[in-house]
Structures are given as C-alpha cells and as structure tokens.
Design an enzyme around this catalytic site. Sequence first.
Site, PDB file in Angstrom:
ATOM      1  N   LYS A 103      -1.743  -4.234 -56.001  1.00 60.73           N
ATOM      2  CA  LYS A 103      -2.673  -5.232 -55.464  1.00 60.73           C
ATOM      3  C   LYS A 103      -4.102  -4.801 -55.748  1.00 60.73           C
ATOM      4  CE  LYS A 103      -0.600  -7.531 -51.494  1.00 60.73           C
ATOM      5  NZ  LYS A 103      -0.782  -7.842 -50.073  1.00 60.73           N
ATOM      6  N   LYS A 117       0.418  -0.420 -54.672  1.00 58.99           N
ATOM      7  CA  LYS A 117       1.212  -1.597 -54.298  1.00 58.99           C
ATOM      8  C   LYS A 117       1.086  -2.700 -55.354  1.00 58.99           C
ATOM      9  CE  LYS A 117      -0.330  -2.561 -50.049  1.00 58.99           C
ATOM     10  NZ  LYS A 117      -0.344  -3.182 -48.720  1.00 58.99           N
TER      11      LYS A 117
HETATM   12  N1  C2G Z   1       1.313 -12.402 -42.936  1.00 56.79           N
HETATM   13  C1  C2G Z   1       1.740 -13.466 -42.131  1.00 56.79           C
HETATM   14  N2  C2G Z   1       1.560 -14.734 -42.555  1.00 56.79           N
HETATM   15  C2  C2G Z   1       0.972 -14.990 -43.756  1.00 56.79           C
HETATM   16  C3  C2G Z   1       0.522 -13.920 -44.566  1.00 56.79           C
HETATM   17  C4  C2G Z   1       0.701 -12.614 -44.131  1.00 56.79           C
HETATM   18  O1  C2G Z   1       2.286 -13.252 -41.033  1.00 56.79           O
HETATM   19  N3  C2G Z   1       0.831 -16.288 -44.160  1.00 56.79           N
HETATM   20  C5  C2G Z   1       1.528 -11.037 -42.444  1.00 56.79           C
HETATM   21  C6  C2G Z   1       2.395 -10.196 -43.383  1.00 56.79           C
HETATM   22  O2  C2G Z   1       3.785 -10.447 -43.141  1.00 56.79           O
HETATM   23  C7  C2G Z   1       1.997  -8.775 -42.985  1.00 56.79           C
HETATM   24  C8  C2G Z   1       0.518  -8.942 -42.575  1.00 56.79           C
HETATM   25  O3  C2G Z   1       0.293 -10.357 -42.363  1.00 56.79           O
HETATM   26  O4  C2G Z   1       2.749  -8.342 -41.849  1.00 56.79           O
HETATM   27  C9  C2G Z   1      -0.442  -8.435 -43.648  1.00 56.79           C
HETATM   28  O5  C2G Z   1      -0.122  -9.106 -44.859  1.00 56.79           O
HETATM   29  P1  C2G Z   1      -0.643  -8.437 -46.235  1.00 56.79           P
HETATM   30  O6  C2G Z   1      -2.061  -8.097 -46.102  1.00 56.79           O
HETATM   31  O7  C2G Z   1      -0.156  -9.288 -47.356  1.00 56.79           O
HETATM   32  O8  C2G Z   1       0.160  -7.060 -46.183  1.00 56.79           O
HETATM   33  P2  C2G Z   1       1.183  -6.486 -47.272  1.00 56.79           P
HETATM   34  O9  C2G Z   1       0.586  -6.541 -48.623  1.00 56.79           O
HETATM   35  O10 C2G Z   1       2.479  -7.146 -46.999  1.00 56.79           O
HETATM   36  O11 C2G Z   1       1.184  -4.928 -46.896  1.00 56.79           O
HETATM   37  O12 C2G Z   1       3.179  -0.798 -45.697  1.00 56.79           O
HETATM   38  C10 C2G Z   1       3.219  -2.191 -45.594  1.00 56.79           C
HETATM   39  C11 C2G Z   1       2.201  -2.867 -46.446  1.00 56.79           C
HETATM   40  O13 C2G Z   1       0.916  -2.285 -46.329  1.00 56.79           O
HETATM   41  C12 C2G Z   1       2.139  -4.351 -46.076  1.00 56.79           C
END
Ligand code: C2G
Length: 141
Positions: A46, A44
């Site tokens: 990351k 990803k």
């Molecule tokens: N999130 C949120 N508010 C934020 C930050 C994140 O609601 N201020 C939510 C994101 O929308 C996501 C969840 O928290 O639904 C996890 O965020 P991340 O760890 O950044 O996940 P991501 O990298 O988007 O990975 O297959 C899908 C991926 O694994 C999603």
Amino acid sequence: MKIILTYGTFDLLHYGHIRLLKQAKDLGDYLIVGLSTDEFNEKKGKKSYYNYAIRKELLEAIKYVDSVIPEECWEQKIEDIKKYHVDTVVMGSDWAGSDQFEYLRDYCNVEFLHRTEGISTTQIKEELHDSKKINKQKVLK
Ligand code: C2G
C-alpha cells in the site's frame, strides 16, 4: 478497564473507518489503534496518500480513539496484547478468519465487526481520478 486494540492504515479517513472505530470503542473502555507506518504499508503493498504523522493526527482527533501506536510489522500483535493488557482485538469483517488474527485467540478475544459497504480508500482514489479525467475531457471539448 476493558482495552480494545485494532490495526489499520486509515488513509483518506472516511465514514467506514469512523463506524469501525465507534463499534470498537463500544466494546470496551479504552481503544488503541495500531496505525500502519509508511514502511509497513510498503510491505502491505500500500502507498498511503497521507504519511504516518498526518494519519496519526487525524485518528487522535476522533473521540472514540484513546491512543495510537505504530504498527511496524505483522508479528508485533502478541507483544502489543501483553504490553497493553488487551482484552479484545477487533477488525472489520474483511479480515474475518484471517491467519493474521485467528492465532491471537490464544492470547485475547478476537472479534470481527461490520464492514461498511460502498466505501473504501481505493474507491475514493479511483472516483477522484475518474472525475478529474471526465472534467479534463469536458474542458478539452
Ligand atoms: N473498514 C471498514 N469499512 C470500510 C473500510 C474499512 O470497516 N468501508 C475497516 C477495515 O476492516 C479495518 C479498518 O477499517 O478494520 C482499517 O481499514 P484499512 O485502513 O484498509 O486497514 P487494512 O489495510 O485492512 O490494515 O494488521 C492489519 C492491517 O494493518 C489492516
């Protein structure tokens, strides 16, 4: 028993993550989190501060979370939905309309929840880095 499934990296756990997980749990009875493995994070683009084991430990301590499974690839979601009899896959609204989730509507409900503004793991890292830089400059003066 309404089963909810969500996915994410959940690094440097913050209140945006917690509010998402609360919204997700409020939609059903049992919440499964597909937690991105360190290897999948690399795919990803990351690099998480905490490794998978630590991020899993933190998530399992949250009252809204009932179980944590590894998210190892983009393609596992249909298998997860069938294996865990998932009613609804949920994600924050930054994923709304994404091809990574829209196709799942053939297998279960898909809902995008409110994303908390003003906080992100990236922002935390950047602000900590900047404050360290400012403190260093203060010391050097
Ligand atoms: N999130 C949120 N508010 C934020 C930050 C994140 O609601 N201020 C939510 C994101 O929308 C996501 C969840 O928290 O639904 C996890 O965020 P991340 O760890 O950044 O996940 P991501 O990298 O988007 O990975 O297959 C899908 C991926 O694994 C999603």
